[in-house]
Every structure is written in structure tokens, then in C-alpha cells.
Design a protein around this motif. Structure first.
Motif, PDB file in Angstrom:
ATOM      1  N   SER A 111       0.825  -1.214   0.000  1.00 26.33           N
ATOM      2  CA  SER A 111       0.000   0.000   0.000  1.00 26.33           C
ATOM      3  C   SER A 111       0.858   1.263   0.000  1.00 26.33           C
ATOM      4  O   SER A 111       0.433   2.312  -0.482  1.00 26.33           O
ATOM      5  N   THR A 112       2.069   1.160   0.520  1.00 25.49           N
ATOM      6  CA  THR A 112       2.969   2.318   0.552  1.00 25.49           C
ATOM      7  C   THR A 112       3.621   2.578  -0.798  1.00 25.49           C
ATOM      8  O   THR A 112       4.305   3.598  -0.972  1.00 25.49           O
ATOM      9  N   LEU A 113       3.429   1.671  -1.746  1.00 30.54           N
ATOM     10  CA  LEU A 113       4.114   1.777  -3.041  1.00 30.54           C
ATOM     11  C   LEU A 113       3.177   2.170  -4.177  1.00 30.54           C
ATOM     12  O   LEU A 113       3.519   2.035  -5.349  1.00 30.54           O
ATOM     13  N   GLY A 114       1.983   2.645  -3.811  1.00 32.29           N
ATOM     14  CA  GLY A 114       1.053   3.131  -4.837  1.00 32.29           C
ATOM     15  C   GLY A 114      -0.023   2.166  -5.248  1.00 32.29           C
ATOM     16  O   GLY A 114      -0.845   2.467  -6.115  1.00 32.29           O
ATOM     17  N   PRO A 116      -3.479   0.347  -5.453  1.00 35.49           N
ATOM     18  CA  PRO A 116      -3.612  -0.719  -6.478  1.00 35.49           C
ATOM     19  C   PRO A 116      -3.073  -0.363  -7.861  1.00 35.49           C
ATOM     20  O   PRO A 116      -3.152  -1.192  -8.777  1.00 35.49           O
ATOM     21  N   ASP A 117      -2.520   0.846  -8.027  1.00 35.13           N
ATOM     22  CA  ASP A 117      -1.945   1.185  -9.326  1.00 35.13           C
ATOM     23  C   ASP A 117      -0.616   0.463  -9.509  1.00 35.13           C
ATOM     24  O   ASP A 117       0.144   0.261  -8.551  1.00 35.13           O
ATOM     25  N   GLU A 118      -0.307   0.086 -10.738  1.00 32.66           N
ATOM     26  CA  GLU A 118       0.975  -0.575 -11.044  1.00 32.66           C
ATOM     27  C   GLU A 118       2.046   0.498 -11.211  1.00 32.66           C
ATOM     28  O   GLU A 118       2.478   0.809 -12.316  1.00 32.66           O
ATOM     29  N   LEU A 122       6.071   0.039  -7.078  1.00 33.19           N
ATOM     30  CA  LEU A 122       5.476  -1.257  -6.764  1.00 33.19           C
ATOM     31  C   LEU A 122       6.153  -2.362  -7.570  1.00 33.19           C
ATOM     32  O   LEU A 122       6.470  -3.429  -7.023  1.00 33.19           O
ATOM     33  N   LYS A 123       6.418  -2.098  -8.832  1.00 31.36           N
ATOM     34  CA  LYS A 123       7.084  -3.092  -9.671  1.00 31.36           C
ATOM     35  C   LYS A 123       8.499  -3.386  -9.182  1.00 31.36           C
ATOM     36  O   LYS A 123       8.962  -4.520  -9.244  1.00 31.36           O
ATOM     37  N   TYR A 124       9.176  -2.349  -8.716  1.00 28.52           N
ATOM     38  CA  TYR A 124      10.587  -2.511  -8.331  1.00 28.52           C
ATOM     39  C   TYR A 124      10.748  -3.079  -6.920  1.00 28.52           C
ATOM     40  O   TYR A 124      11.577  -3.960  -6.694  1.00 28.52           O
ATOM     41  N   PHE A 125       9.960  -2.583  -5.966  1.00 30.60           N
ATOM     42  CA  PHE A 125      10.183  -2.917  -4.564  1.00 30.60           C
ATOM     43  C   PHE A 125       9.309  -4.047  -4.016  1.00 30.60           C
ATOM     44  O   PHE A 125       9.533  -4.507  -2.896  1.00 30.60           O
ATOM     45  N   TYR A 126       8.294  -4.453  -4.790  1.00 28.47           N
ATOM     46  CA  TYR A 126       7.418  -5.520  -4.291  1.00 28.47           C
ATOM     47  C   TYR A 126       7.484  -6.720  -5.218  1.00 28.47           C
ATOM     48  O   TYR A 126       7.326  -6.572  -6.427  1.00 28.47           O
ATOM     49  N   PRO A 127       7.694  -7.928  -4.678  1.00 31.45           N
ATOM     50  CA  PRO A 127       7.945  -8.189  -3.245  1.00 31.45           C
ATOM     51  C   PRO A 127       9.369  -7.828  -2.857  1.00 31.45           C
ATOM     52  O   PRO A 127      10.263  -7.769  -3.692  1.00 31.45           O
ATOM     53  N   THR A 128       9.560  -7.610  -1.547  1.00 31.77           N
ATOM     54  CA  THR A 128      10.892  -7.320  -1.036  1.00 31.77           C
ATOM     55  C   THR A 128      11.588  -8.641  -0.716  1.00 31.77           C
ATOM     56  O   THR A 128      11.065  -9.714  -1.015  1.00 31.77           O
ATOM     57  N   SER A 129      12.774  -8.576  -0.129  1.00 21.64           N
ATOM     58  CA  SER A 129      13.537  -9.805   0.130  1.00 21.64           C
ATOM     59  C   SER A 129      13.407 -10.257   1.577  1.00 21.64           C
ATOM     60  O   SER A 129      12.795 -11.288   1.865  1.00 21.64           O
ATOM     61  N   TYR A 130      13.956  -9.470   2.513  1.00 23.12           N
ATOM     62  CA  TYR A 130      13.986  -9.880   3.918  1.00 23.12           C
ATOM     63  C   TYR A 130      13.069  -9.003   4.762  1.00 23.12           C
ATOM     64  O   TYR A 130      13.005  -7.791   4.567  1.00 23.12           O
TER      65      TYR A 130
END
Length: 536
Positions: A111-114, A116-118, A122-130
């Protein structure tokens, strides 16, 4: 007073299908929980989950997105509506309840990455790793993020969850205002420095286990920060003080090779420990290397090597390169002092005859390349073993001084029966003399000694015998008692290893491990023979 439960209307989420997806993500290995034992806790929560009451009667939080008209119709919408979706009435009011904090927090990864918009973020940071958090909110936050991420994006929000423990006081009690045992981090940071507190918390922790923190621990790590600063000052002075021409054609001493081998060993160990999430142990090993190997051993030897024209250039190079790598390894643990000291090191090298060492370095340590582990090279083991012998000899002589109450300022004469180690001791006699406080021109090294020197203390280090004349300094009876004690200790090791090697261990353990234990047994037998000979 009587307290009675009051039935009220609340909003619930039917959670079973979301929980099943969250369970499957961990069971299939899409998400790994560290430490692994907490998987049982995770499974227990989700396998026995109840529908989730998501409404709260609080003054803050995300409002429930439901509006009511006077006829009781409900309108649910993403955007604030202007009228009732059922009857069209414009007289609508929003539900006064707010969402459960963990409902809002569960949406955080996307939700912090914008969403429901793509969005690009959102494309770069989701999903994250750890995902790093405390074990006490494994269900409340981690499970909710997992369920919501899978439900709304179709992907798990992270692939690894690393759980830390709780920070308790020095006696293991949970910090509480009523107990008066709360440590204010701001006060501690003001007194001992941020790095000292940060290092204490990191090194004192293991995955999923609570850590006890007291001011004394922080104070000890403040001393470590001071040690780094003092080591940096020594290295920079060595760089600035080198007046001879730099040739680049230098030969490493045993100490130079040893500290480089230890650094390579440390770098491999840190990488391995980082991969295993053992950050505390990695920090401890870096601490031991900088304080012990570098500052206590190599720097002391370097002081002598810097005075010798043949070794000074290589010593400066080794000091600068090893200290640079040490600061890079330590930087994630103590970022402030390492950044400051590294900046001074960079400036000193850049303006010196050794400027090529700093070629390609960035302007700040935080963006400098972290040391990468290299493969073990054949020379490393030789350097480590040979220098370990020098250390053992030095420690033995220092311990003898302490036992006999001999002042460190008193220079001692020594007579070595070195056996097949004569060449090594000849080469390192100046180092041993400097470290152990020996009279350099009274250090005698022979392959074997036919007649044992009279009135001398005897130290047995493997196959090496060290005779130290102590006439007028100690009594013979006390020296005999020491030898008897060492013999008893050696015999206990012999008995233990003989029993071990005659058991099932010899057949079940790897051959290399069995061979190593056999070598230890042979060494203790040789030591026992030497001690018996000295007692005759």
C-alpha cells in the motif's frame, strides 16, 4: 464494581481462505522463517485461526469504509460516496469505528508503493527480500502481511522473515516503567555514543533469542570504539611518517603474512555467518580480530618493523590495507566511528606516497565495496601455524613472568632447544624478544641442548623447550610444582584422547577429524615426555 461483557456489533473478516494461503506459502518454501523453530508458532496460529474482528472503537486509525443512510442501508466504496447506493439519499454518515492497527499494518508492503496502481515503485520494490521483526508479532504482523499480500497481489511480500528477540535488562527482566529498569537509549547514546549502544545490541543477539543489556556492556563497547580510533591514529601516523622512497618491491614478514591470512579467514567467516543470520557472532569475531589480532599483536610487531628500512614500506602497506578492510567489515555494526576514521585514512593515503592503495575508493565508507571472501590459499595455513607458535611461546613466557612476579620491565635471557623449528625461531627471534620482553643479545637458539642449564625455569611448547635463568628470582620448589601441574594436565588430555580414539568415535567420525584428534594425542605425548625429562 461489577464488570460485564457487552455484546456489540463489530466488523469481521472471514479469514480461513487467507490463512490457508499463508500456511501454504511457508510449507512450500516460498517464505522462510528464521529461526526455523518459529514455523511451529506460525502454523499453530493459522491452523487454529478464528474470523478476524477488524473494527476498533478508537479515535485514530483508518475509518471503516462503510456509510449509512437514515433507512439503515449500507454503502461500501473505495472513494467517499455522496449518496446512498441503495436509495440515493444524500443524508449519509460514515461508520465511526476504525480498522484494527494490524489490518492497516498488514497492507504496508504494497500500500505504501502506490497499490492498487501498477506504479514503478510497486514493480521494483514488491515483493521485497527480507523482513526483520520481533518474534512476539509473528502472527499479528508477519502473518497478516503474508495473507494480505497473497490475497491482493498474488505474491508473498518477502521470501525470508528474520526474527529477533526482546531486549531485557542486565538481569534478564523485561523492561518496565513500574520496575524502574528501563534503559533510555538517548541517555546512553549521549554518555557512551551511538556506536557503542548499537554494537552492544547487535553483538549480544542471536536469532529469536532475547538479549540482556546493561550499561556496563555499553561502556565496554565504548572502549572498543576508542580502540578503533587509537588504531586509526597509529596507522595514519605510520603513513605520514614514512620518508623513504616507495619502491613497491617489498617482502612480507611472517607477521605481515599472518595478519593477512587472518583477515582472509575472517572475511570468509563473516560471509558464512551473515548467510546463516548469525550477525551477533560475526560482530564478535570482527571485534576479536581488531582488538586482539590487529591491535594487540600486529600493531605491536609493526612498531619494530617500521624502524627497519627493509620492512617499513611493506608494514605501512599491510597496516593500511588490513585496517581499511577491518573498517569495511565493522561498518554495518558501528557506522559512525568507522566512517569518521576511514575518512581520515582515505585522506592520509591520498596525500601520501601510498596513494595507489586508495585508488578507486569512493568518498564515503557507506558506499565502499564490502570485502568479498576469497578461496583458501596454501600459504595461509603455513603462516597461521607458524605465527601461532610464536604467540604460544610469547604467552608462555608472559605467563611465567606473572606466576613468578617478575616485572615486565625486566629483560630476560633465554635458551631455546628448538628442534626442527630452529630456522623459524632464528628468523623470529627479534619479534619474540620484543613481545616477551627478552634481552635480544641474550637469546640463544639451538637445535638441541645436551646439558640442561642449571637454575632455569623450563617451558615446554610442543617440541620446543625454553630455558630461562631465574637465579635469585624464583625458588626451585615452586618451579617443580608448576612442571608437575603441567604434566598432570597433559596426562589428562592423553587419557581423554586415548579413550576417545579407542571408542566408536574412530569409526563414525570423518577421517580428517579422527586424524586431527590423533595429532593432538601425539602432541600431548611429546609434551609429557619433555616435562618428565625436566622433572628428573
Amino acid at each position: 464494581e461489577i464488570v460485564e461483557p457487552m455484546i456489540s456489533e463489530q466488523w469481521f473478516v472471514k479469514i480461513e481462505s487467507l490463512a490457508n494461503a499463508g500456511l501454504a506459502a511457508v510449507k512450500k518454501g516460498d517464505i522462510r522463517i528464521v529461526p526455523e523453530r518459529f514455523e511451529k508458532t506460525y502454523f499453530n496460529w493459522l491452523e487454529n485461526i478464528k474470523d478476524w474482528c477488524i473494527s476498533r472503537q478508537l479515535w485514530w486509525g483508518h475509518r471503516i469504509p462503510v456509510w449509512y443512510c437514515p433507512d439503515g442501508h449500507m454503502t461500501v466504496a473505495r472513494e467517499d460516496p455522496t449518496q446512498c447506493s441503495t436509495c440515493g439519499s444524500k443524508d449519509i454518515r460514515q461508520d465511526e469505528d476504525v480498522l484494527d492497527t494490524w489490518f492497516s499494518s498488514g497492507l504496508w508492503p504494497f500500500s505504501t508503493l502506490g497499490w492498487p496502481d501498477e506504479t514503478p515503485d510497486l514493480k521494483y520494490f514488491y515483493p521485497t527480500s527480507y523482513m526483520e521483526t520481533g518474534y512476539d508479532i509473528l502472527f499479528f504482523w508477519v502473518a497478516r502481511m503474508t495473507m494480505m499480500g497473497l490475497e491482493f497481489t498474488g505474491r508473498a511480500p518477502f521470501h525470508t522473515v528474520y526474527l529477533h528477540g526482546l531486549v531485557r535488562d542486565e538481569h534478564g527482566q523485561k523492561m518496565s516503567k513500574t520496575k524502574g529498569n528501563v534503559i533510555d537509549p538517548l541517555t546512553v547514546m549521549d554518555e557512551f555514543g551511538t556506536d557503542a549502544l548499537r554494537f552492544t545490541l547487535l553483538v549480544g543477539s542471536t536469532p529469536g533469542n532475547d538479549t540482556n543489556v546493561g550499561v556496563k556492556k555499553v561502556e565496554a563497547n565504548r572502549n572498543f570504539a576508542n580502540k578503533i580510533w587509537n588504531a586509526g591514529r597509529f596507522v595514519i601516523n605510520a603513513i605520514d611518517g614514512h620518508e623513504s622512497a616507495v619502491t613497491g618491491k617489498t617482502k612480507k614478514t611472517l607477521a605481515d603474512s599472518w595478519i593477512e591470512a587472518r583477515l582472509r579467514q575472517l572475511t570468509r567467516d563473516v560471509e558464512r555467518l551473515f548467510q546463516a543470520f548469525q550477525y551477533g557472532e560475526a560482530g564478535r569475531q570482527i571485534y576479536e580480530f581488531i582488538w586482539g589480532d590487529f591491535a594487540d599483536w600486529y600493531v605491536e610487531i609493526a612498531k619494530g618493523q617500521l624502524q627497519n628500512e627493509k620492512t617499513s614500506e611493506q608494514t605501512v602497506r599491510t597496516l593500511a590495507q588490513v585496517f581499511d578492510a577491518s573498517l569495511r567489515l565493522l561498518h554495518p555494526f558501528t557506522p559512525f566511528v568507522t566512517e569518521e576514521v576511514w575518512g581520515h585514512l582515505h585522506s592520509a593515503l591520498r596525500d601520501s606516497k601510498f596513494s595507489e592503495i586508495a585508488k578507486g575508493w569512493p568518498d564515503a565508507l557507506i558506499v565502499a565495496k564490502f570485502p568479498e571472501p576469497g578461496k583458501v590459499e596454501a600459504w595461509e595455513e603455513t603462516s597461521l601455524n607458524e605465527f601461532a607458535l610464536i604467540q604460544e611461546i610469547t604467552r608462555s613466557i608472559r605467563n611465567l613472568r606473572a606466576e613468578k612476579g617478575i616485572s615486565p620491565a625486566k629483560k630476560l635471557a633465554t635458551h631455546f632447544s628448538a628442534g626442527d623449528r630452529k630456522k623459524l625461531l632464528d628468523e623470529q627471534s627479534a619479534v619474540i624478544a620484543a613481545l616477551a620482553g627478552l634481552e635480544a643479545d641474550q637469546v640463544k637458539i639451538e637445535k638441541s641442548i645436551k646439558k640442561k642449564p642449571e637454575d632455569s625455569a623450563v617451558l615446554v611448547i610442543g617440541s620446543i623447550e625454553v630455558y630461562i635463568p631465574l637465579t635469585g628470582l624464583v625458588d626451585a620448589a615452586g618451579d617443580k610444582a608448576r612442571l608437575e601441574k603441567e604434566l598432570k594436565e597433559a596426562q589428562s588430555h592423553i587419557e581423554r584422547l586415548e579413550k576417545l580414539l579407542s571408542s566408536d568415535f574412530a569409526g563414525k567420525a570423518p577421517a580428517a577429524v579422527v586424524d586431527k584428534e590423533g595429532e593432538k594425542l601425539a602432541g600431548y605425548r611429546k609434551t609429557a615426555e619433555k616435562l618428565k625429562a625436566q622433572l628428573k
